[in-house]
Design a protein around this motif. Structure first.
Motif, PDB file in Angstrom:
ATOM      1  N   ASP A  10       0.816  -1.226   0.000  1.00  0.00           N
ATOM      2  CA  ASP A  10       0.000   0.000   0.000  1.00  0.00           C
ATOM      3  C   ASP A  10       0.846   1.272   0.000  1.00  0.00           C
ATOM      4  OD1 ASP A  10      -2.385  -1.357  -0.170  1.00  0.00           O
ATOM      5  OD2 ASP A  10      -2.718  -1.423   1.997  1.00  0.00           O
ATOM      6  N   PRO A  43      -8.352   2.976  -4.398  1.00  0.00           N
ATOM      7  CA  PRO A  43      -9.155   2.242  -3.424  1.00  0.00           C
ATOM      8  C   PRO A  43     -10.614   2.695  -3.371  1.00  0.00           C
ATOM      9  CG  PRO A  43      -7.012   2.725  -2.492  1.00  0.00           C
ATOM     10  CD  PRO A  43      -7.095   3.471  -3.797  1.00  0.00           C
ATOM     11  N   ASP A  44     -10.853   4.009  -3.426  1.00  0.00           N
ATOM     12  CA  ASP A  44     -12.229   4.497  -3.368  1.00  0.00           C
ATOM     13  C   ASP A  44     -13.047   4.008  -4.555  1.00  0.00           C
ATOM     14  OD1 ASP A  44     -11.893   5.800  -0.970  1.00  0.00           O
ATOM     15  OD2 ASP A  44     -11.427   7.743  -1.871  1.00  0.00           O
ATOM     16  N   TYR A  47     -13.769   0.191  -3.968  1.00  0.00           N
ATOM     17  CA  TYR A  47     -14.798  -0.152  -2.986  1.00  0.00           C
ATOM     18  C   TYR A  47     -16.200   0.154  -3.516  1.00  0.00           C
ATOM     19  CZ  TYR A  47     -11.069  -1.018   0.341  1.00  0.00           C
ATOM     20  OH  TYR A  47      -9.955  -1.528   0.948  1.00  0.00           O
ATOM     21  N   THR A 232      -7.360   1.678   7.144  1.00  0.00           N
ATOM     22  CA  THR A 232      -8.815   1.581   7.045  1.00  0.00           C
ATOM     23  C   THR A 232      -9.258   1.359   5.612  1.00  0.00           C
ATOM     24  OG1 THR A 232     -10.883   2.826   7.311  1.00  0.00           O
ATOM     25  CG2 THR A 232      -8.900   4.105   6.985  1.00  0.00           C
ATOM     26  N   ALA A 233     -10.302   0.558   5.445  1.00  0.00           N
ATOM     27  CA  ALA A 233     -10.916   0.352   4.136  1.00  0.00           C
ATOM     28  C   ALA A 233     -12.092   1.307   4.020  1.00  0.00           C
ATOM     29  CB  ALA A 233     -11.357  -1.100   3.968  1.00  0.00           C
ATOM     30  N   SER A 234     -11.782   2.558   3.747  1.00  0.00           N
ATOM     31  CA  SER A 234     -12.799   3.597   3.543  1.00  0.00           C
ATOM     32  C   SER A 234     -13.724   3.729   4.748  1.00  0.00           C
ATOM     33  CB  SER A 234     -13.618   3.282   2.280  1.00  0.00           C
ATOM     34  OG  SER A 234     -14.398   4.381   1.886  1.00  0.00           O
ATOM     35  N   ASN A 235     -13.114   3.822   5.947  1.00  0.00           N
ATOM     36  CA  ASN A 235     -13.897   3.970   7.172  1.00  0.00           C
ATOM     37  C   ASN A 235     -13.210   4.968   8.107  1.00  0.00           C
ATOM     38  OD1 ASN A 235     -15.455   3.718   9.467  1.00  0.00           O
ATOM     39  ND2 ASN A 235     -15.333   1.490   9.587  1.00  0.00           N
ATOM     40  N   PRO A 236     -13.220   6.257   7.755  1.00  0.00           N
ATOM     41  CA  PRO A 236     -12.524   7.255   8.573  1.00  0.00           C
ATOM     42  C   PRO A 236     -13.084   7.390   9.982  1.00  0.00           C
ATOM     43  CG  PRO A 236     -13.862   8.313   6.874  1.00  0.00           C
ATOM     44  CD  PRO A 236     -13.822   6.856   6.552  1.00  0.00           C
ATOM     45  N   THR A 259      -5.037   4.018   3.551  1.00  0.00           N
ATOM     46  CA  THR A 259      -6.237   3.386   2.991  1.00  0.00           C
ATOM     47  C   THR A 259      -5.848   2.025   2.435  1.00  0.00           C
ATOM     48  OG1 THR A 259      -7.237   5.509   2.412  1.00  0.00           O
ATOM     49  CG2 THR A 259      -8.068   3.558   1.275  1.00  0.00           C
ATOM     50  N   ARG A 270     -15.408  -3.173   2.292  1.00  0.00           N
ATOM     51  CA  ARG A 270     -15.378  -1.835   2.887  1.00  0.00           C
ATOM     52  C   ARG A 270     -15.590  -1.918   4.403  1.00  0.00           C
ATOM     53  NH1 ARG A 270     -16.748   3.148   0.539  1.00  0.00           N
ATOM     54  NH2 ARG A 270     -17.687   2.102  -1.261  1.00  0.00           N
TER      55      ARG A 270
END
Length: 287
Positions: A10, A43-44, A47, A232-236, A259, A270
């Motif tokens: 990453d 990544p965004d 997902y 995080t996988a799109s989980n702020p 991410t 996600r």
């Protein structure tokens, strides 16, 4: 010395260029179309596509031939190559690199199985790049990378187990039963074999996130000064919740949030929240 890694670390292409690192991409197929992780899909984007797809994503490792081509090209500039990769317990990438290295003539290729993933692998890649620039000996570099590996721990949780179950990554965690019962596991990436093992179970995702700090306390004394990086996988919001829980228990030197990339996110979906951390006292000094 040349450094090679894979997109499971990453690290962005821009940072790889800055570090002087060659990144070999893993591949991911979503809804019948193939992409190179870290190259032609963010990544965004991934997902969103994954959520909308009627089928599970499919991942694949770089081929032996792709690794061999990279090694042969780099060996023309410098025959000494350090290849640092995603855990062999979670991916066939390391084994493909090993096979490729055995086929390349005229190069001295040392391979490192980081037994971790994402930011955990990236810590070792960045440290190696810094030490190469500082002209440290190969023996010194390898010793310090081993220190980083031994000091680092990785814990995570996620809201939905279906992707881990589909990818065969948690058969030994009795994932299907946990999923049916709505249990949210806290998972550790083992330093022994680089595989996933559950170290806790909670009835809610929020409780699982907060309890990661407790799991860290089982390997690093509470109150210690630590270095940590959230993944995080799109989980702020989940990442912020974990940060608050850890700040209550440790004196944390935070690195920027990562991410989770497409190749790894394909097996989690996600929402994942995790952390890579290590006691500052156990980490080596890097020039």
């Amino acid at each position: 010395m040349k450094i090679v890694t894979d997109s499971g670390a990453d690290i962005t292409q821009a940072e790889c260029r800055e570090l002087g690192v060659t990144m070999v991409p893993l591949k991911v197929e979503v809804n019948g179309k193939s992409y190179q992780s870290g190259v032609d899909i963010t990544p965004d984007q991934f997902y969103d596509m994954m959520d909308a797809s009627p089928t599970m994503p499919i991942t694949s490792t770089p081929s032996v031939g792709e690794f061999a081509a990279v090694y042969e090209a780099l060996a023309k500039e410098d025959p000494d190559i350090l290849s640092i990769h995603l855990s062999s317990g979670l991916s066939g990438t390391f084994n493909a690199a090993v096979q490729a290295a055995s086929e390349v003539k005229g190069a001295s290729i040392h391979l490192i199985d980081t037994l971790t993933l994402s930011a955990g692998t990236a810590w070792q890649v960045r440290a190696a790049a810094e030490m190469v620039k500082a002209n440290l000996s190969k023996e010194n570099i390898l010793a310090k990378l081993r220190q980083i590996q031994d000091a680092s721990s990785c814990f995570f949780t996620l809201p939905d187990l279906k992707y881990l179950i589909a990818g065969g990554r948690i058969s030994h965690l009795k994932g299907l039963l946990a999923s049916l019962l709505g249990i949210k596991p806290v998972i550790e990436v083992s330093k022994k074999d680089g595989k996933y093992y559950d170290v806790g179970k909670k009835r809610s995702f929020q409780k699982a996130i907060e309890s990661i700090a407790e799991s860290i306390g089982s390997v690093i004394p509470v109150g210690s000064r630590i270095q940590a990086q959230l993944v995080t996988a799109s989980n702020p919001s989940g990442a912020e919740l974990l940060k608050q829980a850890m700040d209550k228990s440790f004196n944390v030197e935070w690195l920027p949030v990562v991410t989770l990339g497409t190749a790894l996110g394909a097996h989690t979906g996600r929402g994942l929240v995790g952390v890579i951390c290590a006691s500052m006292a156990a980490l080596p000094t890097i020039p």
